[in-house]
Design an enzyme around this catalytic site. Structure first.
Site: not given
Length: 258
Positions: A175, A234, A85
């Protein structure tokens, strides 16, 4: 340099670098790394803003590829590289820009394209998890189920929750990952060409690597081969670990004298 785990010793095959995906870590790959280390050195890394590695303001693929290059140059090039990925995109970026560092590359369930989906909802779910008085992973799973329905996804995310910290904390820079999400799901349009052996290994139930992606992949990776693992989505390495390991092993194997 990236935090990494080193398994095995020098063997007949070149060392292997394993690169996890978004929200993952080296620990996700421990069992597969151990099994693949029977005839080679295997190194698993925590990518920037993940696990025990450094925190940074960027999650761009050129920056991630640079991190991987530093690891390979320290260990000794060339290495085989396996990336899943986000890690697969970082591996492709490295292969296309510093291909001399890589012998063979395995790209697991990802293509060199931009995807329209976002994983920001998972960032929000993790940030919204009530960590107060939390000491058991089962309780964390129960709380997270309010916003993440899939039990497999919850189990994967919770591997990055440090319950021993006081207070418990995510081993992720949420964040930055949220702010950089468009870069992570995107692709920088990197040109180049990697002429070495490349395997694009997909889950048969996943739609991340589509037939229409193959022409672009072959343009960048002329010697690319394609394979699919039946019954896997996946997270093919977690859903079908033995089949995944067998496919990777077969591709990375060399003749006894080569």
């Amino acid at each position: 340099m990236l935090s990494h785990t080193d398994i095995g010793a020098s063997g007949r095959l070149p060392p292997l670098l394993i690169v996890h995906g978004l929200f993952g870590s080296a620990r996700n790959w421990g069992a597969i790394a151990k099994r693949l280390s029977d005839d080679r050195r295997v190194v698993t890394v925590d990518m920037r803003n993940h696990g025990s590695s450094f925190r940074a303001a960027s999650q761009s693929y050129p920056d991630m590829a640079g991190d991987l290059a530093q690891v390979i140059e320290t260990i000794g090039a060339p290495m085989d590289v396996l990336g899943h990925s986000m890690g697969g995109k970082a591996a492709m970026q490295l292969a296309l820009t510093q291909g001399e560092l890589i012998d063979r590359v395995v790209v697991a369930d990802i293509a060199p394209v931009a995807y329209g989906h976002s994983q920001s909802h998972l960032v929000r779910a993790m940030r919204g998890l009530d960590l107060r008085d939390l000491s058991a992973r089962s309780e964390a799973d129960r709380r997270l189920a309010a916003t993440v329905e899939d039990a497999g996804v919850r189990a994967f995310l919770l591997q990055s929750l440090d319950l021993k910290a006081d207070p418990p904390a995510w081993r992720l820079n949420l964040d930055v990952l949220e702010r950089e999400m468009d870069r992570i799901t995107g692709w920088p349009g990197t040109e180049g060409r990697f002429d070495g052996p490349a395997l694009f290994l997909s889950g048969a139930l996943s739609d991340y690597v589509r037939p229409e992606h193959r022409e672009g992949i072959k343009h960048l990776f002329p010697n690319a081969k394609f394979a699919r693992i039946p019954g896997a989505g996946h997270w093919l390495h977690a859903e079908r670990p033995r089949e995944f390991e067998a496919a990777v092993r077969a591709f990375l194997e060399r003749p006894s004298g080569g």
